[in-house]
Write a protein that holds these residues in place. Structure first.
Motif, PDB file in Angstrom:
ATOM      1  N   SER A  83       0.818  -1.211   0.000  1.00  0.00           N
ATOM      2  CA  SER A  83       0.000   0.000   0.000  1.00  0.00           C
ATOM      3  C   SER A  83       0.853   1.264   0.000  1.00  0.00           C
ATOM      4  O   SER A  83       0.385   2.339  -0.365  1.00  0.00           O
ATOM      5  N   ARG A  84       2.120   1.146   0.435  1.00  0.00           N
ATOM      6  CA  ARG A  84       3.012   2.302   0.514  1.00  0.00           C
ATOM      7  C   ARG A  84       4.432   1.795   0.780  1.00  0.00           C
ATOM      8  O   ARG A  84       4.631   0.612   1.069  1.00  0.00           O
ATOM      9  N   PRO A  85       5.437   2.646   0.707  1.00  0.00           N
ATOM     10  CA  PRO A  85       6.786   2.222   1.072  1.00  0.00           C
ATOM     11  C   PRO A  85       6.859   1.943   2.573  1.00  0.00           C
ATOM     12  O   PRO A  85       6.423   2.755   3.389  1.00  0.00           O
ATOM     13  N   SER A  86       7.401   0.800   2.924  1.00  0.00           N
ATOM     14  CA  SER A  86       7.466   0.428   4.335  1.00  0.00           C
ATOM     15  C   SER A  86       8.748  -0.334   4.629  1.00  0.00           C
ATOM     16  O   SER A  86       9.496  -0.711   3.723  1.00  0.00           O
ATOM     17  N   LEU A  87       8.974  -0.554   5.904  1.00  0.00           N
ATOM     18  CA  LEU A  87      10.184  -1.217   6.354  1.00  0.00           C
ATOM     19  C   LEU A  87       9.821  -2.253   7.400  1.00  0.00           C
ATOM     20  O   LEU A  87       8.939  -2.022   8.239  1.00  0.00           O
ATOM     21  N   ARG A  88      10.494  -3.389   7.343  1.00  0.00           N
ATOM     22  CA  ARG A  88      10.359  -4.413   8.359  1.00  0.00           C
ATOM     23  C   ARG A  88      11.747  -4.707   8.922  1.00  0.00           C
ATOM     24  O   ARG A  88      12.662  -5.057   8.173  1.00  0.00           O
ATOM     25  N   LEU A  89      11.908  -4.552  10.229  1.00  0.00           N
ATOM     26  CA  LEU A  89      13.130  -4.971  10.904  1.00  0.00           C
ATOM     27  C   LEU A  89      12.809  -6.249  11.664  1.00  0.00           C
ATOM     28  O   LEU A  89      11.806  -6.314  12.373  1.00  0.00           O
ATOM     29  N   MET A  90      13.646  -7.257  11.531  1.00  0.00           N
ATOM     30  CA  MET A  90      13.325  -8.555  12.126  1.00  0.00           C
ATOM     31  C   MET A  90      14.527  -9.148  12.843  1.00  0.00           C
ATOM     32  O   MET A  90      15.649  -9.103  12.344  1.00  0.00           O
ATOM     33  N   THR A  91      14.252  -9.695  14.013  1.00  0.00           N
ATOM     34  CA  THR A  91      15.255 -10.435  14.762  1.00  0.00           C
ATOM     35  C   THR A  91      14.558 -11.492  15.594  1.00  0.00           C
ATOM     36  O   THR A  91      13.351 -11.703  15.492  1.00  0.00           O
ATOM     37  N   CYS A  92      15.341 -12.195  16.424  1.00  0.00           N
ATOM     38  CA  CYS A  92      14.774 -13.228  17.279  1.00  0.00           C
ATOM     39  C   CYS A  92      14.452 -12.662  18.651  1.00  0.00           C
ATOM     40  O   CYS A  92      14.907 -11.574  19.016  1.00  0.00           O
ATOM     41  N   GLY A  93      13.658 -13.396  19.421  1.00  0.00           N
ATOM     42  CA  GLY A  93      13.305 -12.926  20.752  1.00  0.00           C
ATOM     43  C   GLY A  93      12.492 -13.954  21.498  1.00  0.00           C
ATOM     44  O   GLY A  93      12.310 -15.085  21.047  1.00  0.00           O
ATOM     45  N   GLY A  94      12.006 -13.544  22.655  1.00  0.00           N
ATOM     46  CA  GLY A  94      11.217 -14.452  23.468  1.00  0.00           C
ATOM     47  C   GLY A  94      12.086 -15.435  24.238  1.00  0.00           C
ATOM     48  O   GLY A  94      13.252 -15.182  24.516  1.00  0.00           O
TER      49      GLY A  94
END
Length: 213
Positions: free
Chosen positions: A177-188
């Motif tokens: 729908s638009r320019p976007s960014l996803r930052l991803m790492t591990c956790g929990g």
């Protein structure tokens, strides 16, 4: 060395399906990113039939070079990552665990669609580039310096945690729908062995501005 991405590429149905198949594979276990399986391919990674109204900035393709997140003290080079030998998304090597990795099979930050940047949360020797990623808050800014001399400025929308087996694929990878960014790492919780961490931490952010360096 991986070849640089072609400039001006457009998302097409065949390329979109290939990208979805890639993301539906296992993420790299050493990073703690989970398996994203059991999802209907649907229209994920299918670009818009026509461009949405441009009430926000849209940038031409350009390789990202540096990531700045002042609120959590991140200032890191960005290297390109592609596919690992097992077909999964690769990550920066452990000796470069304080660098972020842009997945070069997706949009560059600032183009329409979700650009993906991954990073380690920690190693056996201590914290890594995305160790504090879950501390980000809505409204805080993320800056990506690009090869063309521009800086793409993103605003955090949400920071969310998902079980590795329950990633919302359409939200993470299918939003054109638009320019976007996803930052991803591990956790929990740390599960140990080949399972690594139980969850993925994902930052959802939208492009709100750009400037020259």
């Amino acid at each position: 060395m991986k070849p640089r991405p072609r400039r001006g590429r457009r998302a097409g149905p065949i390329g979109a399906i290939a990208l979805v198949l890639l993301f539906l594979g296992l993420f790299v276990v050493g990073m703690g990113l989970g398996a994203a399986t059991g999802f209907d391919l649907g229209d994920l990674f299918r670009g818009p039939d026509k461009p949405p109204p441009r009430s926000f900035p849209v940038l031409e393709p350009s390789r990202p070079e540096r990531l700045e997140i002042p609120s959590i003290g991140v200032s890191a080079p960005i290297l390109e990552v592609g596919r690992a030998n097992d077909g999964s998304i690769d990550v920066p090597p452990l000796k470069r665990h304080n660098e972020a990795g842009w997945f070069d099979g997706g949009p560059t930050p600032g183009q329409f669609g979700p650009a993906l940047i991954v990073g380690h949360a920690d190693t056996r020797t201590g914290p890594s580039v995305f160790h504090e990623l879950n501390e980000l808050k809505p409204g805080q800014e993320i800056e990506v310096a690009r090869e063309d001399g521009s800086v793409a400025v993103f605003e955090v929308n949400t920071v969310e945690k998902f079980d590795k087996d329950q990633l919302p694929m359409d939200r993470v990878y299918g939003d054109y729908s638009r320019p976007s960014l996803r930052l991803m790492t591990c956790g929990g919780k740390w599960l140990g062995g080949r399972e690594g961490y139980a969850d993925n931490i994902i930052v959802f952010a939208s492009l709100v501005d750009s400037r020259e360096v």
